[in-house]
Design an enzyme around this catalytic site. Structure first.
Site, mmCIF file in Angstrom:
data_model
loop_
_atom_site.group_PDB
_atom_site.id
_atom_site.type_symbol
_atom_site.label_atom_id
_atom_site.label_comp_id
_atom_site.label_asym_id
_atom_site.label_seq_id
_atom_site.Cartn_x
_atom_site.Cartn_y
_atom_site.Cartn_z
ATOM 1 N N CYS A 185 0.841 -1.219 0.000
ATOM 2 C CA CYS A 185 0.000 0.000 0.000
ATOM 3 C C CYS A 185 0.869 1.260 0.000
ATOM 4 O O CYS A 185 1.650 1.506 0.924
ATOM 5 C CB CYS A 185 -0.922 -0.035 1.217
ATOM 6 S SG CYS A 185 -1.670 1.546 1.643
ATOM 7 N N CYS A 241 0.258 3.525 2.973
ATOM 8 C CA CYS A 241 0.883 2.970 4.179
ATOM 9 C C CYS A 241 2.367 3.321 4.219
ATOM 10 O O CYS A 241 2.921 3.669 5.273
ATOM 11 C CB CYS A 241 0.704 1.452 4.224
ATOM 12 S SG CYS A 241 -1.027 0.907 4.151
ATOM 13 N N CYS A 258 -11.105 16.026 16.188
ATOM 14 C CA CYS A 258 -11.455 16.376 14.805
ATOM 15 C C CYS A 258 -11.270 17.869 14.536
ATOM 16 O O CYS A 258 -11.908 18.713 15.188
ATOM 17 C CB CYS A 258 -12.896 15.944 14.541
ATOM 18 S SG CYS A 258 -13.676 16.713 13.110
ATOM 19 N N CYS A 290 -14.426 19.668 13.451
ATOM 20 C CA CYS A 290 -15.334 19.884 14.578
ATOM 21 C C CYS A 290 -14.918 21.124 15.373
ATOM 22 O O CYS A 290 -15.758 21.906 15.822
ATOM 23 C CB CYS A 290 -15.344 18.663 15.495
ATOM 24 S SG CYS A 290 -15.788 17.113 14.675
#
Length: 438
Positions: free
Chosen positions: A56, A59, A188, A191
């Site tokens: 990946c 990754c 977050c 947020c």
């Protein structure tokens, strides 16, 4: 031959280490089905676990940051990795759908938190530390939903209601109020950006729409119930009795003005038109006007001067405008001219003819009188100015609510002049000649 075997063994060992991505010196623990339960689930420490695949590209890009993270939180939070290619049973058990997937195993090891923030050492560390803080608060009896959960949420605003798994159904589903609920994560970034806008919107919408905030990382079962996949997620709950299935996705913007505009439209959809109440006694007047920010008082012509058809046209106009301004939650009343003299005097209406209108704030004991035409356009312009805080106001005469007398309600029919039988002259002091003529 032995040399070949040795070479192959070294190559396979090298390959295995290459596939492992991380070495022991990186402070990243290699996790497998044989040690995962012992190292992570049964351990009291908070764990950050990356599920990766050696092939990946994302990754491989994450690896340097992940190593940096492991070094920074060493001794505070444990960091591990799972080669999901080799250990597919682990990735399947934890519902891993793509690579890399990062999960935080905190207070509840059975339901780890999916990390969906930025893939930097600092951001991942913040998320894990927030989970560690909730774990400590839970140990002190805070339940993990105390002040720590407010750091990245809108619940820091005084008018934003903090929701939990324990109070959610009672406050939201079992109420008649309209709700907007934000599902957030303390770490977050989006947020945190929303927080001041959410608080500002909550203050502006107070009394119309309730705004709540639920920490989805602390109350995962409730977030799962509403299919929350990312943060922040905002759900709308309509007025009246409701179920979880009635929740709708919020699809507006994330500024305070966007939220206010969107919620106001929803509020208008759900608010019934105000009842246009005829003032027949003190009770009807109080029902229509008490507790309302403003009360619209109309005084219509006497039924002998304006028949049933004429009066109904006026009433239809008032109902139409009541529907248009219903989100203001004003009271709407009317009386026949001359029936409520104290009311007309206190609001200075009626003396220049009927129909007439005044808008009164009984809390401040001030009123404004309609100077334009008593028509849909004229009243609309008058009320629009009132809603924007424009227009001239005067104090209510006597600085108190006027006396309301009891009268018969209109029967919906045309007025009738009194007949000779209806006139009782027994108590009238008239000259004998006049009585003889009558």
């Amino acid at each position: 031959m032995q040399l070949v075997y040795a070479f192959v063994s070294i190559f396979l060992l090298f390959l295995c280490r290459a596939n492992a991505f991380y070495s022991p010196s990186d402070n990243v623990v290699e996790l497998t089905p044989s040690n995962f339960n012992r190292e992570v689930v049964q351990d009291d420490a908070v764990w950050i676990v990356e599920f990766y695949a050696p092939w990946c590209g994302h990754c491989q890009t994450l690896a340097p940051e992940y190593k940096k993270l492991a070094g920074a939180v060493k001794g505070v939070i444990k960091v591990g990795s799972v080669n999901a290619d080799e250990h597919s049973e682990l990735s399947s058990k934890y519902n891993v759908r793509g690579f890399p997937t990062i999960k935080i195993f905190g207070a509840n090891k059975k339901t780890p938190i999916d990390y969906s923030g930025q893939r930097t050492a600092n951001a991942i560390a913040d998320a894990a530390l927030a989970e560690a803080k909730k774990k400590v608060q839970a140990a002190f009896g805070g339940g993990g939903s105390g002040s720590g959960s407010k750091s990245g949420s809108s619940s820091s605003g005084d008018d934003v209601i903090e929701l939990t798994e324990d109070n959610f159904d009672k406050l939201v589903l079992n109420s008649d109020d309209i709700w907007l609920v934000e599902f957030f994560a303390p770490w977050c970034g989006h947020c945190k950006n929303l927080a001041p806008e959410w608080a500002k919107a909550a203050k502006e919408l107070k009394g119309k729409v309730k705004l709540g905030a639920l920490d989805a990382t602390a109350h995962q079962s409730k977030a799962s119930e509403y299919n929350v996949r990312g943060y922040p997620t905002i759900k709308f709950f309509p007025a009246g009795s409701k179920r979880a299935s009635d929740a709708e996705e919020y699809n507006g913007g994330r500024t305070a003005s966007d939220i206010i505009s969107w919620a106001s439209d929803k509020h208008t959809e759900n608010v019934p038109a105000p009842e246009l109440v005829e003032i027949t006694d003190e009770s009807t007047f109080n029902t229509a006007c008490e507790g309302k920010p403003l009360c619209v008082v109309s005084v219509l012509p006497h039924i002998l001067d304006c028949d049933a058809n004429c009066r109904n046209k006026f009433l239809d106009t008032l109902r139409t405008l009541g529907e248009k301004f219903k989100q203001k939650l004003w009271g709407w009343t009317w009386a026949e001219g001359g029936q409520q003299p104290a009311l007309e005097e206190s609001l200075e209406v009626g003396g220049f003819g009927y129909p007439a209108m005044a808008v009164v704030n009984f809390k401040k004991m001030k009123f404004s009188v309609l100077k334009g035409s008593f028509s849909k356009d004229g009243i609309n312009e008058f009320l629009r100015d009132i809603s924007y805080g424009r227009g001239q106001t005067s104090p209510v005469r006597g600085a108190k609510k006027p006396e309301i007398v009891s009268v018969d309600a209109w029967d919906g029919k045309n007025g009738q002049l009194p007949t000779e039988e209806d006139i009782d002259l027994s108590d009238v002091d008239l000259d004998d000649d006049v009585k003889d003529e009558l």
